[in-house]
Design a protein around this motif. Structure first.
Motif, PDB file in Angstrom:
ATOM      1  N   ARG A 249     -22.551 -43.210 -63.280  1.00  0.00           N
ATOM      2  CA  ARG A 249     -21.160 -43.787 -63.365  1.00  0.00           C
ATOM      3  C   ARG A 249     -21.092 -44.726 -64.575  1.00  0.00           C
ATOM      4  NH1 ARG A 249     -20.020 -49.453 -64.023  1.00  0.00           N
ATOM      5  NH2 ARG A 249     -21.608 -49.874 -62.428  1.00  0.00           N
TER       6      ARG A 249
ATOM      7  N   GLY B 280      -7.007 -44.027 -54.999  1.00  0.00           N
ATOM      8  CA  GLY B 280      -7.444 -42.722 -54.315  1.00  0.00           C
ATOM      9  C   GLY B 280      -9.066 -42.586 -54.650  1.00  0.00           C
ATOM     10  N   GLY B 281      -9.626 -43.274 -55.519  1.00  0.00           N
ATOM     11  CA  GLY B 281     -11.041 -43.127 -55.717  1.00  0.00           C
ATOM     12  C   GLY B 281     -11.307 -41.942 -56.776  1.00  0.00           C
ATOM     13  N   HIS B 282     -10.650 -41.935 -57.925  1.00  0.00           N
ATOM     14  CA  HIS B 282     -10.772 -40.766 -58.843  1.00  0.00           C
ATOM     15  C   HIS B 282     -12.022 -40.968 -59.369  1.00  0.00           C
ATOM     16  CE1 HIS B 282     -10.043 -43.242 -62.464  1.00  0.00           C
ATOM     17  NE2 HIS B 282      -9.151 -43.878 -61.726  1.00  0.00           N
ATOM     18  N   LEU B 283     -12.618 -39.775 -60.068  1.00  0.00           N
ATOM     19  CA  LEU B 283     -13.723 -39.677 -60.676  1.00  0.00           C
ATOM     20  C   LEU B 283     -13.656 -40.025 -62.333  1.00  0.00           C
ATOM     21  CD1 LEU B 283     -14.951 -37.160 -58.509  1.00  0.00           C
ATOM     22  CD2 LEU B 283     -15.702 -39.294 -58.458  1.00  0.00           C
TER      23      LEU B 283
ATOM     24  N   GLY C 298     -16.796 -40.678 -63.852  1.00  0.00           N
ATOM     25  CA  GLY C 298     -17.731 -40.038 -63.443  1.00  0.00           C
ATOM     26  C   GLY C 298     -18.204 -40.844 -62.176  1.00  0.00           C
ATOM     27  N   GLY C 299     -19.606 -40.205 -61.507  1.00  0.00           N
ATOM     28  CA  GLY C 299     -20.005 -40.858 -60.373  1.00  0.00           C
ATOM     29  C   GLY C 299     -21.454 -40.849 -60.345  1.00  0.00           C
ATOM     30  N   GLY C 300     -21.841 -41.212 -59.392  1.00  0.00           N
ATOM     31  CA  GLY C 300     -23.207 -41.221 -58.960  1.00  0.00           C
ATOM     32  C   GLY C 300     -24.050 -42.230 -59.922  1.00  0.00           C
TER      33      GLY C 300
ATOM     34  N   ARG D 118     -19.191 -33.739 -56.674  1.00  0.00           N
ATOM     35  CA  ARG D 118     -19.835 -34.958 -55.916  1.00  0.00           C
ATOM     36  C   ARG D 118     -21.088 -34.353 -55.540  1.00  0.00           C
ATOM     37  NH1 ARG D 118     -16.453 -38.942 -54.227  1.00  0.00           N
ATOM     38  NH2 ARG D 118     -14.374 -38.084 -53.793  1.00  0.00           N
TER      39      ARG D 118
END
Lengths: 395, 70
Positions: A338, A327-330, A333-335, A49
């Motif tokens: 995404r 649960g908001g897994h990645l 990706g993220g930021g 993160r």
């Protein structure tokens, strides 16, 4: 914290048969750990993160330099502030409400692929669905002829297979030929659509003008990124979802009974079985991550796969449990980077499961089959997934 | 109780409107937006919690309104 072992190599992780063992091996090395080749892996949700939220320090553009692409891989290999300009245009083109408009066509296409195998009592999900369907979806989205599918697949497989090997090695002549073939094919259609716009995503990008207008290389780079990042990843996810449903009869029957559980089941498989388990970045300045100092210029791999299995985050970190599907897994990706295609990928997966279950509600692994992923590899996918089932008379 | 999306953190995963469609909807770019902007009753608490958990960017939060101080 110092790395716990000397001589860690991601390639040594026991991944082929069992990703739980493989990613546990990686996570046990520490939160920020260096491979012998110098690449740093960030393995915890906190570390990943941190990188996601500092795109100006963790450059995605620099990370793709070594690929030596002749065109800019838009929008992945673009950093702030230019990145925003491209996503502002592209996000609405891949939004759920746009995909809703395509859903009937996408559903009919997967139904045809499933009915092609339903009567035979056996299929290989990787070969009969995974290879074919995402490419058809891409061709549909970009307004390219579906009859070019098999040629297209041939080119892309040659290029992707090569990129999963040693990136520093000289590409073989057939790989260069495939890249040339794909580029000239795409250029031809870009020229054609520039002259005769149609109702498709490629035409809409080409129609942009003024400050929003794209250069020819940028358009080709977008097409190229879609073929590199959007085909074998979805193919792999189709394989992983069907593997877990074939292996878990109770879960599969639950989904056949109640299709509203398909989405949550897909989320849980995505959390555990990531087609793109790590994403590369290059550190632009000295930075401390979870107590470890990374020097400017360091190559970094954000390990989404280990983050998604963090025991402090999910109660059943290595198990599929529909109760933790939100649960908001990645996995995407993220930021700011995404996955641009995440909404489309999720829709494709749901349509595959729904249509497969309509024609083939009962299935299992073929006797003696031991599905495994190709490893080591930058992206993960099953090499084969043979299933057996009662032959459907409706097909 | 109110739900809010931190627009600086939201990158358009679109999970909030999938897991809590009564409270969120999708905009034309696929980003979430709050549809129930006002003070929510406790009946919405489970939906709101689900959206908070489901957001990969930790961009969704619940604001408790203290009526005594109003």
């Amino acid at each position: 914290m110092a790395p716990m072992t000397q001589g860690f190599r991601l390639a040594d992780a026991p991944m082929a048969r069992d990703r739980t063992a493989g990613w546990r091996f990686v996570r046990d090395q520490g939160e920020a750990v260096q491979e012998v080749d110098g690449t740093w892996l960030l393995t915890s949700p906190e570390a990943v993160r941190f990188a996601h939220h500092h795109p100006e320090i963790f450059s995605s553009a620099k990370a793709f330099d070594s690929l030596g692409s002749p065109v800019p891989l838009i929008p992945l290999a673009v950093d702030p502030p230019d990145h925003k300009k491209f996503r502002r245009i592209l996000d609405p083109m891949l939004a759920p409400r746009v995909i809703n408009e395509m859903e009937d066509s996408l559903r009919a296409q997967v139904r045809t692929l499933v009915s092609n195998v339903a009567g035979s009592g056996t299929c290989d999900v990787v070969h009969d669905l995974g290879r074919l369907y995402p490419t058809q979806v891409f061709l549909t989205l970009f307004g390219l002829p579906l009859e070019d599918r098999d040629q297209f697949i041939e080119w892309v497989e040659a290029i992707v297979e090569n990129s999963n090997k040693d990136a520093t090695a000289e590409p073989a002549p057939e790989v260069i030929a495939a890249a040339m073939g794909l580029f000239s094919y795409l250029q031809g259609h870009v020229d054609e659509k520039r002259a005769h716009p149609a109702d498709d995503m490629l035409s809409r990008v080409l129609a942009l003008s003024g400050d929003d207008g794209w250069s020819n290389d940028e358009v080709l780079g977008l097409c190229f990124l879609f073929t590199l990042a959007g085909l074998d990843t979805v193919a792999a996810a189709i394989g992983f979802v069907m593997l877990h449903l074939a292996e878990h009869a109770e879960l599969r029957r639950q989904l056949v009974e109640d299709p509203s559980a398909v989405g949550p089941a897909i989320e849980e498989v995505l959390r555990l079985e990531l087609p793109a388990p790590t994403t590369p970045r290059v550190v632009m300045e000295d930075v401390e991550v979870c107590g470890t100092r990374l020097p400017a210029g360091a190559q970094v791999a954000l390990c989404l796969a280990t983050a998604n299995r963090e025991p402090g985050w999910f109660a059943q970190p290595d198990e599929i449990d529909l109760g933790q599907a939100d649960g908001g897994h990645l996995a995407f990706g993220g930021g700011i980077h995404r996955c641009l295609g995440s909404h489309l990928a999720r829709r494709e997966l749901r349509l595959v499961v729904e249509e497969f279950h309509k024609l083939i509600p009962e299935y299992e692994l073929a006797p003696g089959a031991e599905p495994q992923v190709a490893w080591p590899s930058g992206t993960l996918h099953l090499t084969s997934l043979p299933l057996v089932f009662p032959a459907a008379s409706r097909a | 109780m109110r739900v809010v999306i931190d627009q600086d953190r939201c990158t358009g995963h679109g999970r909030c409107y999938v897991v809590a469609p009564a409270l969120f909807s999708d905009d034309e770019a696929g980003f979430g937006q709050v549809v129930e902007d006002g003070d929510l009753d406790e009946g919405h608490r489970a939906d709101a919690d689900r959206a908070v958990n489901a957001c990969p960017e930790q961009a969704v939060s619940i604001i408790i309104i203290n009526h005594q101080e109003e």
